[in-house]
Scaffold this motif. Sequence first.
Motif, mmCIF file in Angstrom:
data_model
loop_
_atom_site.group_PDB
_atom_site.id
_atom_site.type_symbol
_atom_site.label_atom_id
_atom_site.label_comp_id
_atom_site.label_asym_id
_atom_site.label_seq_id
_atom_site.Cartn_x
_atom_site.Cartn_y
_atom_site.Cartn_z
ATOM 1 N N ARG A 160 8.781 -3.613 -9.940
ATOM 2 C CA ARG A 160 7.677 -3.434 -10.882
ATOM 3 C C ARG A 160 6.347 -3.192 -10.194
ATOM 4 O O ARG A 160 5.416 -2.713 -10.832
ATOM 5 C CB ARG A 160 7.527 -4.667 -11.785
ATOM 6 N N PHE A 161 6.277 -3.535 -8.913
ATOM 7 C CA PHE A 161 4.980 -3.452 -8.249
ATOM 8 C C PHE A 161 4.323 -2.081 -8.341
ATOM 9 O O PHE A 161 3.121 -1.972 -8.609
ATOM 10 C CB PHE A 161 5.094 -3.895 -6.782
ATOM 11 N N PRO A 162 5.063 -0.978 -8.127
ATOM 12 C CA PRO A 162 4.412 0.333 -8.194
ATOM 13 C C PRO A 162 4.086 0.805 -9.604
ATOM 14 O O PRO A 162 3.357 1.784 -9.772
ATOM 15 C CB PRO A 162 5.442 1.279 -7.576
ATOM 16 N N LYS A 163 4.602 0.133 -10.618
ATOM 17 C CA LYS A 163 4.477 0.665 -11.983
ATOM 18 C C LYS A 163 3.030 0.844 -12.435
ATOM 19 O O LYS A 163 2.677 1.884 -12.994
ATOM 20 C CB LYS A 163 5.262 -0.221 -12.952
ATOM 21 N N PRO A 164 2.152 -0.175 -12.205
ATOM 22 C CA PRO A 164 0.764 0.038 -12.633
ATOM 23 C C PRO A 164 0.119 1.243 -11.960
ATOM 24 O O PRO A 164 -0.569 2.034 -12.606
ATOM 25 C CB PRO A 164 0.058 -1.253 -12.236
ATOM 26 N N ARG A 165 0.353 1.413 -10.671
ATOM 27 C CA ARG A 165 -0.275 2.537 -9.969
ATOM 28 C C ARG A 165 0.243 3.858 -10.517
ATOM 29 O O ARG A 165 -0.517 4.808 -10.699
ATOM 30 C CB ARG A 165 0.022 2.427 -8.466
ATOM 31 N N MET B 119 0.841 -1.206 0.000
ATOM 32 C CA MET B 119 0.000 0.000 0.000
ATOM 33 C C MET B 119 0.866 1.242 0.000
ATOM 34 O O MET B 119 0.580 2.220 -0.700
ATOM 35 C CB MET B 119 -0.914 -0.005 1.224
ATOM 36 N N LEU B 120 1.947 1.194 0.778
ATOM 37 C CA LEU B 120 2.861 2.333 0.823
ATOM 38 C C LEU B 120 3.448 2.599 -0.554
ATOM 39 O O LEU B 120 3.448 3.722 -1.059
ATOM 40 C CB LEU B 120 3.986 2.058 1.828
ATOM 41 N N PHE B 121 3.943 1.528 -1.194
ATOM 42 C CA PHE B 121 4.544 1.673 -2.519
ATOM 43 C C PHE B 121 3.549 2.318 -3.486
ATOM 44 O O PHE B 121 3.902 3.185 -4.288
ATOM 45 C CB PHE B 121 4.938 0.292 -3.073
ATOM 46 N N GLU B 122 2.294 1.876 -3.409
ATOM 47 C CA GLU B 122 1.299 2.410 -4.348
ATOM 48 C C GLU B 122 1.015 3.889 -4.099
ATOM 49 O O GLU B 122 0.894 4.677 -5.034
ATOM 50 C CB GLU B 122 0.008 1.591 -4.274
ATOM 51 N N GLU B 123 0.912 4.251 -2.837
ATOM 52 C CA GLU B 123 0.628 5.655 -2.549
ATOM 53 C C GLU B 123 1.803 6.538 -2.963
ATOM 54 O O GLU B 123 1.617 7.633 -3.493
ATOM 55 C CB GLU B 123 0.307 5.848 -1.058
#
Lengths: 371, 395, 417
Positions: free
Chosen positions: B251-256, B76-80
């Motif tokens: 890569r995890f944050p890339k879509p967000r 969640m942190l990465f996405e924000e």
Amino acid sequence: MDFGLSEQQEMLKKTARDFFKTELPKTLVKEIAKDPKGYPPELWKKMADLGWVGLVLPEQYGGSGASFLDLTILMEEMGRACLPGPFFSTVVLGALTVMDLGTEEQKKAILPKVAKGEIVVTMAIAEPHAIYRSDFFEVEAKHVGHHYTISGTKLFVTDAHVADYIIVAAKTKGGATFFLVDAKSHGVSCKLLPAMAGERQCEVKFDGVKLTKADMLGGVNRATEYLDKVMQRAAAAKCSEMLGGAEQVLEISVQYAKDRIAFGKAIGSYQAIQHHCANMLNDIDGCRCVTRRAAWLVSEDLPCAMEVSLAKAWMGQACHRITCLGHEIHGAIAFQHDHDMHLYFKQAVVGEAFFGTSAYHGEVVAKELGL
Amino acid sequence: MEFGFTAEQEAWRREIQDFLKDTPPEKYPTQSGEDSWGHGAFSYEFVRLLGQKGWISLTWPKKYGGSERPNLDLMMLFEELAWARVPWAAGAICWSMANMVLEMGSEELKQEFLPGIAKGETILWLAMSEPDAGSDLLALRTTAIEQDDCFLVNGQKVWSSLAHVSDYGFLFARTETDPKTPKWASISVLLLDKKLPGVTVQPMVSMLGDYFHTEVFMDNVRVPKKFLLGQKNQAVLHLNKTLEFDRFWARFPKPRFCQRITQDLVQYAKETRRDGVLLSQDPSVRAKLVDSAIEIEACRQVLWSIGWKMDKGMPLTYEASASKVLADDMGLRFFDRGMQILGPYAYAGDADKWASLRKNMRRWYLWTAGDSLAGGTSEIARNTVATAGLGLPRK
Amino acid sequence: MDFRITPEEEAFRKEVKEFLDKELPKDWLGVDPDLYHEDAFDNIHEISVAMQLKLAGKGWLGLTWPKKYGGHEQPLWKQIILEEELTYRGSPGLDPYQFVGGMGDLLLDFGSEAQKQKYLPMMVRGEIKGATGMSEPNAGSDLANIQLKAELQGDYFILNGQKTWQSAAHKADLAPIYVRTDQSLAKHRGISIILVELKKTPGITMRPLEMMSGLKAFNEVFYDNVKVPKENLLGEINGGWKIVMAALSHERAYGVMLLINIRRDIDLLVEYCKETKDADGVPLSKNKLIRNRLADVAIQQEVARNMGFKLNHLALTGGNVVSTANAVKILGGITTQRVAQVGMQIMGLYGQLGPVGGNWRQMDPTKDKWARLNGRMKHLYLSTICNTIAAGTTEVARNAAAGALGLPREPKPAPKK
């Protein structure tokens, strides 16, 4: 966040997969494809006895009271098995609508019989303009005295030719209304369309069919906004069927890639084939996530317009890619009618076309994006 | 099955968002590249801020200053942070190496390094790839020969991201040179202090014109033995995990992030006319935005499902490679569409509201082409998905 | 370089067009050039046989062949124009196994004098239909793996084994059959080609194969002690592999035919979009997204078509056609699939409807009320799937293309002990 299935859902899935493996070999699927009825009554009875037809119906009507999500897990297996027949029409389009909108009398008349596998129900929405929106309806229910008279043609109505009841969404003054029509009513005629897969679709003509207020489902003009809900449920359920089919395509393609020898090696050792398989797997992982999320949201009765349309649009395109790759990996052998691949190829086409194409659902996504 | 967040998780999200509102990332200077996550930007000051909040060590054991929060909180942190386009490229890369220190390091190393990493004051860079060892990492040639009091390191690393602003290299080197030893049993990891004599860092200018990657030359560098991570010659056993982290978390944050840019593009389309028609009403622009939104969200959901599996400790085989391929394929298509939506105006030099979007879109379009090769090429990644994930024959 | 058309070329093309206007039924919509329709439907087959005789009557069969064998010694550009016009109109009658770089060329290049004297004049007169017997269940891409045995016993070869994917076999008179004449030699060294008169030779059993499109145009063919005179050997015994290579390179026309044929479908789609209105009464052709998609496939078809021009030019000037033919085949297969996909997208729900094979003549509205565009898109979608597989899969073709670029081949597996 939890992407896992519950124990009961795992068991339902396993039971269904084993059941279809024995009860619905592909030879039977292909036989049924030639049978105008479109489904094997013995199999239908067995599924009813297993409690599957009444899975989501309340226990008081002979159902199991399971959730819509549970139903979609079962439907994944149905898609994997290429199950022909009126399960989708009867349960998703018919029974769920009656459950929501029916009077107690209507529910008592319809739902227990559905659960026992004794009747087939379907819904007639699209018309020759092929749009699932009530503001485009031309089939009209004219109010004359105490009666309503329905005239017009509905198209792409699944299983109408074997249905006992057809729920008709007709234009009424101020909106659209559902009518629960006895398929044997005077003025109702069904004709099978020359369709693609095992799915039976009909042209249904209503020629001055006389109905009363008692035949209404949900009251006057209730269909205007409820139709959205029908479409969302249908789209989510269709995605689940498509998901099961896609997973089976991957499995048989990978197995073929391991078994088929060319130039002294299994073709699965060649990078081109490996990449095709990898691309299929990646696509399917996306399919599974968006389909299950859409199904969950519908099941929880949460706002789902964006997620359902996103899933349906994605599935239409992904399953095209996946089934094409499945054929490509199999080479010529799957081009034969004898093989099973084309069942899934065609199933993907039907899935994309029904309850909104990718373009239709793309527009919903566009609106949700604020465009 | 559950696709929502708990009340606690939503509170955590709000905490992050409030922090970002109070400390807008745009206000912080960057030492490398220009704005936005991952695509080159790094702000030493901002990473320190994250350290002060205890967010770099979010998932670490409390013993080492962590909060033992679950992976999902980190996701969640990465996405924000991605949505807010926070310039913490180095911080992100640090994450996987910090976890390797936690897993492989001696107690002494953990005590020496982890506090600094947690505060955002010690930055690590990944010293892995070499001119002849890209996809074929086992072919690496940098040696670290054990002496009485040190490892003597000689060799060259390439594509060392942000080494010029980092303190220590996470160095993969060959500690056993006997040709009879299999390659996978001859590699170790050392923590390389950049300040040691013999270490030279040179910029590699990317096709963006940016200085993000470096070449690192090591000429008779004497690395004290205590900086050996784990056991000598055993690094390959841990190699897969590092790369897993690298591929997945990178890569995890890339879509967000791409969703944030989609939102910007939607706004751009709603305000821009071409031939008198609003772009937002142009069916082909709508189609591009819709197709992007759908693909990005599908990709995002898959990455969440993988993160969830990691959180549950489920065995993973192909998932890290899959997340790389999915995110990078998605990126290639997305930024291509982005460029098409901007059309010739992508090159316009006007200093208007959308100048930054245009300039960045050109950068991101170039950067995403590089992503497809970073952390292992997508071709190799697809091979791994096929062999590890589907059991197809290895070569 | 010169992209202009000469007056002679223009005149011949006009002549062929007028011939087709006259000879094809007025409501003719077209059949596909790979014979699937012709072989699957008896009534189309009859039209095909009749058309073949009419083409013979015009002196258009064996156009480029030596007069010595009944041919007309016309320039190759005429053959090309003839193929193009017949393909675009979806006209049956020009047997690809004989004339479009098939059996006829093989006979001319490798046949004995007796074989040429016997068969070529019959082909020129339009009296026989051809087929080809290459593939087997375990010899698809790996063609050298063929197992059908041919043992020389006295004056005859005795054939035993099985072929598959023989399109047109059940309607064909003559086919070159690829057989194994020596088990002891390395795979591709023990192959020969034997001409078999399928209808007249006992011991041959055919089992029709239904394709996923519903058409029965292919066959499994079983050879059970089939006696074929040794005079029917084409070329040298065990010298078949070079004929295989020649045959495969003659498949140059396949990709081009796919592309010209699909142009007809693009044009049909454009017409359909102009005539069909959406729910708001606006013609589909005004929908920008549909315009973009049609433009995209039209561009792709044009680009590939131009490669086809280059291919023709190479053929005309005696250049090496192999790698260009390969490229055109790859593009042709992919382009046809793209058109089918766009067609289905435009059709939406209606894309599913239509009779097996689509309609090749304007449909009877009382019979096929709802099958828009004569069900053509549905048939196209189901039948183009094989275009990236038949006559060599795209994967193998791309390997060959990489080889032509000088890239190293994948290492062969070690021989089994």
